[in-house]
Enzyme design. Structure first.
Site, PDB file in Angstrom:
ATOM      1  NE  ARG A  89      58.218  24.019 -10.291  1.00 39.59           N
ATOM      2  CZ  ARG A  89      57.373  23.125 -10.447  1.00 39.59           C
ATOM      3  NH1 ARG A  89      57.563  21.832  -9.755  1.00 39.59           N
ATOM      4  NH2 ARG A  89      56.441  23.423 -11.203  1.00 39.59           N
ATOM      5  CE1 TYR A 127      66.056  30.578 -17.832  1.00 38.49           C
ATOM      6  CE2 TYR A 127      65.452  28.568 -18.853  1.00 38.49           C
ATOM      7  CZ  TYR A 127      65.210  29.767 -17.915  1.00 38.49           C
ATOM      8  OH  TYR A 127      64.063  29.509 -17.010  1.00 38.49           O
ATOM      9  CE  LYS A 130      57.344  27.385 -18.302  1.00 42.06           C
ATOM     10  NZ  LYS A 130      57.106  28.451 -17.339  1.00 42.06           N
ATOM     11  CE  LYS A 175      54.403  27.299 -16.039  1.00 40.60           C
ATOM     12  NZ  LYS A 175      54.471  28.449 -15.118  1.00 40.60           N
TER      13      LYS A 175
HETATM   14  C1  PBG Z   1      56.129  29.969 -13.098  1.00 42.13           C
HETATM   15  C2  PBG Z   1      56.924  29.815 -13.888  1.00 42.13           C
HETATM   16  C3  PBG Z   1      57.866  28.538 -14.088  1.00 42.13           C
HETATM   17  C4  PBG Z   1      58.651  28.742 -15.141  1.00 42.13           C
HETATM   18  C5  PBG Z   1      58.200  30.040 -15.653  1.00 42.13           C
HETATM   19  N1  PBG Z   1      57.133  30.509 -14.935  1.00 42.13           N
HETATM   20  C6  PBG Z   1      57.776  27.091 -13.119  1.00 42.13           C
HETATM   21  C7  PBG Z   1      56.366  26.615 -12.834  1.00 42.13           C
HETATM   22  O1  PBG Z   1      55.324  26.649 -13.418  1.00 42.13           O
HETATM   23  O2  PBG Z   1      56.573  25.791 -11.830  1.00 42.13           O
HETATM   24  C8  PBG Z   1      59.540  27.715 -15.582  1.00 42.13           C
HETATM   25  C9  PBG Z   1      60.499  28.236 -16.500  1.00 42.13           C
HETATM   26  C10 PBG Z   1      61.884  27.077 -16.718  1.00 42.13           C
HETATM   27  O3  PBG Z   1      61.603  25.989 -16.147  1.00 42.13           O
HETATM   28  O4  PBG Z   1      62.701  27.489 -17.233  1.00 42.13           O
HETATM   29  N2  PBG Z   1      56.021  31.373 -12.545  1.00 42.13           N
END
Ligand code: PBG
Length: 311
Positions: A191, A300, A235, A181
């Site tokens: 967010r 999504y 991701k 990630k």
């Molecule tokens: C953290 C989390 C994030 C996303 C999924 N799980 C945000 C981050 O790491 O700041 C992002 C998913 C998206 O942008 O669609 N719990």
């Protein structure tokens, strides 16, 4: 002939639909930066899943938006926390018809917006954080999750969660590890969706990956597999197709990719302006992720793409 020789065929079975459920609302609240995506009430969440199931989607992953946030993010493991209630609602309504996943992290629940507890220097403290993750895993499994998906990128989180689940008898709850990630600019709309602002203009570079690196991603994947991950995730997706394909070559486990909020928002914004054809871009994007080696895509677009595929 083209259909006959096509190497990659997309189906609704490839998709995992991410959904937001917010505590204390009666009507869904649209998310401006994610057109077509809502923060759901418990009731509208069930309807959204029914719509997805009707077109063939059979997996969802839940994110919670709590009323109150605190230093440790206690809403994440509260048995009466919004995700636990929503998981139970969906399990009740859909039985074994769908795969229920819980995103396992604290950032939606912490007042400072980080994915863990902070030490006295204001930095995320790895080891106390994974103890909280163990509690979240138990809470989500108890509420009916088939899969927990730790997204916090703490070291040792997968092993800790596996041992907590096994210790409580949840031996058949699986772990989908957010393994590679990246600290990405592509999470902005997410967010907004979960009302998270990282305190003091902070970022997640201390625990998420550097986008200049891909060997490092393979190392993260390797560690998660050794620790007991059942599936591994890359991701974001489209900016990291090279990583998806390298991870695919590295493991025989199922590989997931997350087409994240910013990737979705860019596609939707260009389509809304008539600059690209949204339907064509949807299918091309999701096919590319699968072609690169993903067995499943968190997106999504899941419901819309399935509708397109069925038509
Ligand atoms: C953290 C989390 C994030 C996303 C999924 N799980 C945000 C981050 O790491 O700041 C992002 C998913 C998206 O942008 O669609 N719990």
């Amino acid at each position: 002939m083209r259909r006959l020789v096509a190497e990659t065929t997309l189906t609704p079975n490839d998709f995992i639909l991410p959904l937001f459920v917010r505590e204390g609302i009666d009507e869904p609240v649209p998310i401006a930066s994610l057109p077509g995506v809502d923060q759901h009430s418990r009731a509208s969440l069930v309807d959204a899943v029914a719509d997805a199931v009707a077109v063939g989607v059979n997996a969802v992953v839940l994110f919670g938006v709590p009323l109150e946030k605190d230093e440790r993010g206690s809403g994440a493991w509260d048995p009466a926390g919004i995700v636990q209630l929503a998981l139970a609602d969906l399990r009740d309504r859909f039985g074994d018809e769908i795969v229920l996943m819980g995103d396992l992290c604290v950032d939606e629940y912490t007042s400072h917006g980080h994915c863990g507890v902070l030490n006295d220097r204001g930095e995320v403290d790895n080891d106390p954080t994974i103890e909280l993750y163990q509690q979240i895993a138990i809470a989500q499994a108890t509420a009916g999750a088939d899969v927990v998906a730790p997204s916090g990128m703490m070291d040792g989180q997968v092993a800790a969660i596996r041992s907590a689940l096994d210790g409580d008898g949840f031996t058949d709850v699986s772990i989908l590890a957010y393994a590679a990630k990246y600290a990405s600019s592509m999470y902005g709309p997410f967010r907004d969706a979960v009302d998270v602002t990282i305190a003091d203009g902070g970022d997640r570079k201390g625990y998420q990956q550097d986008f200049r690196n891909s060997r490092e991603a393979l190392e993260e994947v390797h560690l998660d597999i050794i620790e007991g991950a059942d599936m591994v995730m890359v991701k974001p997706a489209t900016l990291y197709l090279d990583v998806v394909s390298q991870v695919r070559a590295e493991t025989r486990l199922p590989v997931a990719a997350y087409h994240v909020s910013g990737e979705y928002a860019m596609l939707k914004a260009a389509a809304a302006n008539g600059w690209i054809d949204g339907d064509l871009a949807t299918i091309e994007t999701l096919t590319a992720i699968k072609r690169a080696g993903a067995d499943m895509t968190l997106t999504y677009l899941a419901t819309d793409a399935s509708r397109l595929l069925n038509s």
